[in-house]
Design an enzyme around this catalytic site. Structure first.
Site, PDB file in Angstrom:
ATOM      1  N   LYS A  70       1.464 -10.374  29.183  1.00  0.00           N
ATOM      2  CA  LYS A  70       0.373  -9.389  29.125  1.00  0.00           C
ATOM      3  C   LYS A  70       0.288  -8.832  27.702  1.00  0.00           C
ATOM      4  CE  LYS A  70       3.529  -5.882  30.809  1.00  0.00           C
ATOM      5  NZ  LYS A  70       4.181  -5.339  32.006  1.00  0.00           N
ATOM      6  N   ARG A 115       3.177   3.389  41.756  1.00  0.00           N
ATOM      7  CA  ARG A 115       1.893   3.169  41.089  1.00  0.00           C
ATOM      8  C   ARG A 115       1.003   2.213  41.867  1.00  0.00           C
ATOM      9  NH1 ARG A 115       3.740  -0.139  35.555  1.00  0.00           N
ATOM     10  NH2 ARG A 115       4.213  -2.095  36.601  1.00  0.00           N
ATOM     11  N   TYR A 149      -0.245  11.979  -0.125  1.00  0.00           N
ATOM     12  CA  TYR A 149      -0.916  13.148   0.453  1.00  0.00           C
ATOM     13  C   TYR A 149       0.068  14.274   0.710  1.00  0.00           C
ATOM     14  CZ  TYR A 149      -5.104  10.367   1.419  1.00  0.00           C
ATOM     15  OH  TYR A 149      -6.234   9.594   1.297  1.00  0.00           O
ATOM     16  N   MET A 161      -3.683   5.499   5.063  1.00  0.00           N
ATOM     17  CA  MET A 161      -4.366   4.583   5.985  1.00  0.00           C
ATOM     18  C   MET A 161      -4.134   3.124   5.601  1.00  0.00           C
ATOM     19  SD  MET A 161      -8.414   4.346   6.880  1.00  0.00           S
ATOM     20  CE  MET A 161      -8.555   5.568   8.161  1.00  0.00           C
TER      21      MET A 161
END
Ligand SMILES: *Cc1c(COP(=O)(O)O)cnc(C)c1O
Length: 384
Positions: free
Chosen positions: A40, A138, A264, A318
């Site tokens: 998955k 679940r 930053y 980023m």
């Protein structure tokens, strides 16, 4: 280097390493126990199309998926064995997956009725009854209550002739709890045989995942469903090893004097003159902002350049990080950078990145594999 993609950062995937992990996984399974290879989340970020040929080459009979897109990718890769969905599906999903011959999980009477209504005249797919067995709560039938036993009886009737599996998913693999979970699951399975026409030889009983296998306890099932260990997660080294390397390149090198601040919010101040390399990798590539040095100065992550560990300095931007290369004057623009994996004799491993990020490798791999292009290396001769 010519084989670098024209990208900021990328993941190198090694089918040969996945194949080795698979071989060791098969070797560790208890006798008489088969494997459902779980792929998955696009094979935990490694790419279904890269992994399915490896599974087929070693004769894996069952593949576990989650979405219909994954089921289609598994069939597109040429797999003709059993595809098992590891969660319950909506009636529309079940209907759309009939062409891929996906075996479905059933954990409630409502769920099965809704599927039957949606399919109308079409035959039901093969079904596996999901037993909660005091587990995850679940998607499984809970046989400890009269309502649960009633619902299970109805599922057995509604699904008669289509039920090919009985399963559960253990919520914990700590040995005390696991022993109890296994016993409870076996009691639930026995209840089903005692209260239905289902025959033992017609169903596959399956439970247990990577951590169950690693625990060494035998869940006494026909099949265990393992994913993480195929990708080098949790399996003991050196047999098991990650098959994904996260790479980027140096895009700038410069010298900055004592007193300069980095990145930053000026979180890092240089106490000495330093030579710094900027690397084309950032949180947009899944390189977590938590890999930064803390404002209190606690060490952040390291990257490998020219086979040496270089501390990551300042905040993670980023698209860039800054690494201290003061000790490596030869570092130059376009040098390969390894943020996870091996370079030279060194390795950035799982432990430090799991600790810094506060999450697990399965989370990081799926993130990296989806945010970055994947390059295949160490191809294997699949008919070998
Ligand atoms: C993901 C999953 C597995 C495999 O778990 P790993 O820890 O990756 O081995 C097995 N069974 C179910 C139901 C799952 O969702």
């Amino acid at each position: 280097m010519s084989d670098h993609p024209n990208e900021s950062a990328w993941c190198e995937i090694s089918p040969a390493q996945i194949s080795q992990n698979l071989r060791h996984t098969l070797d560790r399974l208890p006798a008489q126990t088969g494997l459902c290879a779980v792929i998955k989340a696009d094979a935990y970020g490694h790419g279904i199309e890269n992994v399915v040929p490896v599974l087929m080459a070693r004769g894996v009979s069952h593949i576990g998926i989650s979405s219909n897109g994954e089921a289609r990718a598994v069939r597109a890769a040429g797999f003709t064995g059993a595809i098992l969905r590891l969660r319950t599906a909506t009636p529309d999903e079940v209907n759309s997956a009939l062409g891929e011959d996906v075996q479905e999980l059933v954990g409630s009477e409502e769920g099965l009725l809704a599927i039957r209504d949606r399919l109308g005249e079409k035959p039901l797919p093969k079904l596996h009854i999901s037993l909660n067995a005091n587990g995850m709560s679940r998607d499984g039938v809970e046989l400890s209550t009269p309502q649960g036993r009633q619902a299970c009886g109805n599922i057995l009737k509604l699904g008669a002739g289509k039920i090919v599996g009985l399963c559960t998913h253990f919520p914990s693999n700590h040995s005390d709890e696991l022993v109890e979970n296994i016993a409870r699951f076996q009691r639930d399975v026995a209840w089903i045989f005692a209260n239905s026409d289902l025959r033992r030889q017609d169903v596959m009983i399956h439970a247990g995942s990577t951590l169950t296998l690693v625990s060494g306890l035998d869940p006494q099932v026909d099949m265990m469903r393992c994913g993480a260990i195929l990708f080098g997660i949790a399996g003991p080294s050196p047999a098991f090893h990650p098959a994904l390397t996260l790479k980027s390149q140096v895009i700038s090198v410069g010298s900055y004097p004592k007193g300069s601040t980095i990145g930053y919010d000026r979180t890092t101040v240089l106490h000495r003159d330093r030579r710094l390399a900027s690397v084309a990798l950032g949180y947009a590539n899944g390189y977590s902002r938590r890999f930064a040095q803390s404002a209190q100065g606690a060490q952040g992550a390291e990257v490998l350049i020219r086979g040496q560990s270089c501390p990551v300095m300042g905040a993670i931007s980023m698209n860039t990080i800054v690494a201290d290369v003061t000790e490596l004057p030869e570092v130059a623009i376009s040098d390969e950078v390894v943020a996870f994996g091996q370079q030279g004799g060194r390795e950035i491993g799982s432990q430090s990145l799991e600790q810094l990020s506060g999450t697990i490798m399965a989370d990081l791999f799926t993130d990296w594999g989806r945010r970055n292009p994947r390059i295949i290396c160490n191809r294997i001769a699949l008919d070998a």
